[in-house]
Scaffold this motif. Structure first.
Motif, mmCIF file in Angstrom:
data_model
loop_
_atom_site.group_PDB
_atom_site.id
_atom_site.type_symbol
_atom_site.label_atom_id
_atom_site.label_comp_id
_atom_site.label_asym_id
_atom_site.label_seq_id
_atom_site.Cartn_x
_atom_site.Cartn_y
_atom_site.Cartn_z
ATOM 1 N N LEU A 1 32.103 52.550 37.930
ATOM 2 C CA LEU A 1 31.372 51.667 37.029
ATOM 3 C C LEU A 1 32.184 50.433 36.638
ATOM 4 C CD1 LEU A 1 29.744 54.315 34.671
ATOM 5 C CD2 LEU A 1 28.676 53.095 36.578
ATOM 6 N N THR A 2 33.474 50.625 36.307
ATOM 7 C CA THR A 2 34.306 49.500 35.876
ATOM 8 C C THR A 2 35.719 49.638 36.436
ATOM 9 O OG1 THR A 2 35.034 50.614 33.843
ATOM 10 C CG2 THR A 2 33.045 49.245 33.709
ATOM 11 N N ALA A 3 36.374 48.509 36.609
ATOM 12 C CA ALA A 3 37.794 48.451 36.964
ATOM 13 C C ALA A 3 38.387 47.306 36.145
ATOM 14 C CB ALA A 3 37.979 48.211 38.454
ATOM 15 N N VAL A 4 39.311 47.638 35.227
ATOM 16 C CA VAL A 4 39.755 46.657 34.243
ATOM 17 C C VAL A 4 41.282 46.636 34.174
ATOM 18 C CG1 VAL A 4 39.685 45.964 31.820
ATOM 19 C CG2 VAL A 4 37.664 47.008 32.879
ATOM 20 N N ASP A 5 41.829 45.438 34.144
ATOM 21 C CA ASP A 5 43.253 45.247 33.876
ATOM 22 C C ASP A 5 43.363 44.171 32.793
ATOM 23 O OD1 ASP A 5 45.956 44.366 33.865
ATOM 24 O OD2 ASP A 5 46.241 45.219 35.845
ATOM 25 N N PRO A 6 43.616 44.553 31.534
ATOM 26 C CA PRO A 6 43.573 43.583 30.426
ATOM 27 C C PRO A 6 44.599 42.462 30.539
ATOM 28 C CG PRO A 6 43.477 45.842 29.617
ATOM 29 C CD PRO A 6 43.813 45.924 31.071
ATOM 30 N N LEU A 7 45.753 42.732 31.154
ATOM 31 C CA LEU A 7 46.782 41.695 31.219
ATOM 32 C C LEU A 7 46.541 40.697 32.335
ATOM 33 C CD1 LEU A 7 50.197 43.449 30.498
ATOM 34 C CD2 LEU A 7 48.737 42.173 28.961
ATOM 35 N N LEU A 8 45.938 41.155 33.440
ATOM 36 C CA LEU A 8 45.762 40.281 34.601
ATOM 37 C C LEU A 8 44.329 39.748 34.650
ATOM 38 C CD1 LEU A 8 47.759 42.334 37.253
ATOM 39 C CD2 LEU A 8 48.586 40.620 35.642
ATOM 40 N N THR A 9 43.978 39.015 33.643
ATOM 41 C CA THR A 9 42.592 38.557 33.525
ATOM 42 C C THR A 9 42.218 37.528 34.583
ATOM 43 O OG1 THR A 9 43.339 36.917 31.912
ATOM 44 C CG2 THR A 9 42.527 39.001 31.049
ATOM 45 N N GLN A 10 43.215 36.916 35.225
ATOM 46 C CA GLN A 10 42.900 35.901 36.232
ATOM 47 C C GLN A 10 42.579 36.520 37.589
ATOM 48 O OE1 GLN A 10 45.805 36.937 35.613
ATOM 49 N NE2 GLN A 10 47.217 36.683 37.306
ATOM 50 N N CYS A 11 42.777 37.833 37.732
ATOM 51 C CA CYS A 11 42.524 38.494 39.020
ATOM 52 C C CYS A 11 41.051 38.897 39.150
ATOM 53 C CB CYS A 11 43.408 39.731 39.158
ATOM 54 S SG CYS A 11 45.166 39.335 39.346
ATOM 55 N N THR A 12 40.533 38.723 40.332
ATOM 56 C CA THR A 12 39.148 39.114 40.621
ATOM 57 C C THR A 12 39.150 40.359 41.497
ATOM 58 O OG1 THR A 12 38.418 36.807 40.531
ATOM 59 C CG2 THR A 12 36.970 38.382 41.647
ATOM 60 N N PHE A 13 38.457 41.408 41.051
ATOM 61 C CA PHE A 13 38.381 42.650 41.816
ATOM 62 C C PHE A 13 37.195 42.589 42.768
ATOM 63 C CE2 PHE A 13 40.513 44.861 38.004
ATOM 64 C CZ PHE A 13 41.758 44.547 38.510
ATOM 65 N N THR A 14 37.490 42.626 44.072
ATOM 66 C CA THR A 14 36.448 42.553 45.101
ATOM 67 C C THR A 14 36.596 43.728 46.068
ATOM 68 O OG1 THR A 14 36.503 40.134 44.957
ATOM 69 C CG2 THR A 14 35.423 41.103 46.875
#
Length: 522
Positions: free
Chosen positions: A34-47
């Protein structure tokens, strides 16, 4: 991260390659990520972006590269992560990757340990080294390396070594400092001192002086060679810092006519300047000939003739301004005062009074090599609201560049208005009324935004980019709280660095600032 669970960083910029995997371990059923989150690396896009279906035994792998530009960037991340033990003495941050499934959730983390770079940026930060003394009066370890902040008159410990040393000098060519390690008994050595205060022996020192000589002064010439001076028989040696080979050895005067505890090289004319204790005058030394010339008249200290004083540290700024750290007429056995030196008259004027030092020496980078010589980028200095609220000169320079926008909270145009923002009590208004949660957030936000603006205008440290500032700084607690954290983190990020000497931010007067403050109405 870089194939490991923990990575240690000692050089910058450093690129961290994070790899995240989400694996479906259910024995028979596919699962929905449902989700994949990294709070510190907000500039990264998960594809591919969740939500997505992961078959039995399958996995989804994401990768993200993050560049740490400098040590301060790591320190800043340490204030944002969820690990309550960071940042600490060993500056670290923990990066946590979290996922949620249709039937549960999981998270995992990796840790980055950031050390200060071994090499130093070439700026006018003042470094002070100290060693202890044995009962017989000989230097003994440990020797400690400090950064001296003339604005607050404090010493910030950078690290230490077991070797007793003196004659500290900053080498603009390679970003290390050099000194002479001597215990007054065995053959001394040229040593290399890094940003963490650790020392490495380059080579034994070969000179005409005895092992018992007291090596007091050190400096680096423009070509990167080291000059060391001992005060027993007045030998002045010039040394190749790469090999430790002595290139020249001359005698400067006699102990009765010439005695300096430190000297510094002028970036303007290449000559050595120090304070001659034997004559109580500022003195100038030709490093090639070994000749010296005192100023015509004895030095004045704050308008009075100098009597029995010694200056244990001498430093030049890159624009040719000279400063001493030494004793006073009130107590010429105690080195605790930072002076500016008039290079025309030789007069000394107190800048600030700091801690007392023993077997001390000073160094700074006098030659401007920005962008070359293997130097790291110039570090970004920041200060909190208390600094700008206490330094009229700093705040005046900030305001001279135009009004300061606080978004929908208004603009600051006057000194009294700026002081009002900086000194406003977030809990209680000047009238005595208790501020609401929202009013408290407004006061704190305005204070930190003004401080960030002044950090940019005064120190040249870019403020955080707060997109849509004029539109969204509205009375909404969640929005204000989020951005407040960014600003507070930013304004603390360069606090360990000294205020540049060139700023001449000598006077900090918080009471004066509070008296002039006019409380804002948001």
């Amino acid at each position: 991260m870089n194939g490991q669970k923990q990575v240690s960083i000692l050089t910058y910029p450093a690129t961290l390659n994070f790899t995240f995997s989400a694996t479906n371990i259910h024995p028979t059923l596919e699962s929905i990520l449902l989700t994949a989150v990294d709070p510190l690396l907000t500039q990264c896009t998960f594809t591919p972006a969740p939500p997505l279906t992961v078959p039995v035994g399958g996995n989804v792998t994401y990768q993200c590269s993050y560049t740490l530009q400098n040590y301060e960037a790591c320190l800043a991340l340490g204030t944002l992560d969820t690990n309550p033990s960071t940042p600490n003495e060993e500056v670290t941050f923990t990066n946590v990757f979290g996922i949620s499934w249709d039937s549960g959730s999981a998270q995992d983390g990796v840790n980055v340990l950031c050390g200060q770079e071994r090499v130093l940026a070439c700026d006018d930060t003042v470094y002070i080294s100290t060693a202890s003394s044995s009962s017989g009066g000989l230097p003994v370890g440990p020797s400690r390396l400090y950064v001296f902040d003339p604005a607050s008159a404090t010493l910030a410990l950078q690290g230490e070594t077991s070797l007793p040393y003196n004659g500290l000098a900053f080498n603009h060519v390679d970003g290390f400092m050099y000194a002479i390690s001597s215990d007054g008994l065995t053959q001394p050595s040229l040593i290399r001192v890094d940003a963490n205060g650790s020392a490495t022996v380059v080579a034994p020192l070969v000179s005409g002086a005895a092992n018992s000589a007291g090596w007091a002064a050190g400096a680096i010439l423009e070509d990167g060679t080291y000059l060391g001076f001992e005060i027993t028989t007045n030998h002045l040696v010039r040394i190749n810092t790469n090999t430790g080979v002595t290139l020249s050895d001359v005698v400067v005067g006699t102990p009765a006519t010439f005695r300096v505890a430190d000297f510094a090289v002028s970036p303007i004319n290449g000559l050595l300047y120090g304070f001659n204790s034997a004559t109580q005058r500022v003195t100038v030394v030709n490093p090639e000939l070994g000749t010296f010339t005192d100023f015509l008249l004895p030095a004045l200290i704050n308008g009075l003739p100098s009597v029995g004083n010694s200056m244990v540290a001498a430093v030049f700024t890159q624009v040719g301004e000279l400063f001493f750290y030494g004793s006073t007429n009130l107590n010429n056995n105690l080195a605790n005062t930072f002076y500016s030196v008039n290079l025309v008259t030789g007069a000394l004027t107190t800048v600030s009074t700091g801690p007392a030092t023993q077997f001390a020496d000073g160094a700074t980078c006098a030659f401007n090599v920005e962008g070359g010589g293997g130097q790291p980028p110039r570090a970004h200095v920041t200060r909190d609201h208390g600094f700008f609220g206490s330094s009229e000169d700093a705040l005046a320079e900030c305001l001279s560049k135009g009004p300061i926008s606080l978004g929908q909270l208004g603009k600051v145009t006057t000194m009294e208005g700026a002081l009002g923002v900086l000194w406003a009590n977030p809990a209680i208004a000047q009238s005595g009324a208790i501020r609401s949660e929202l009013e408290s957030l407004k006061a704190r936000f305005a204070r930190e935004l003004l401080t960030a603006t002044c950090n940019e205008r005064y120190f040249g440290t870019p403020a955080p980019q707060l997109a849509g500032l004029e539109a969204w700084v509205a009375p909404h607690p969640m929005v204000l709280q989020k951005v407040l954290g960014q600003l507070e983190k930013h304004n603390r990020s360069g606090a360990r660095l000294a205020v540049p000497l060139g700023k001449k931010a000598w006077k900090l007067e918080p009471l004066k600032g509070q008296e002039r403050a006019v409380e804002p109405q948001y």
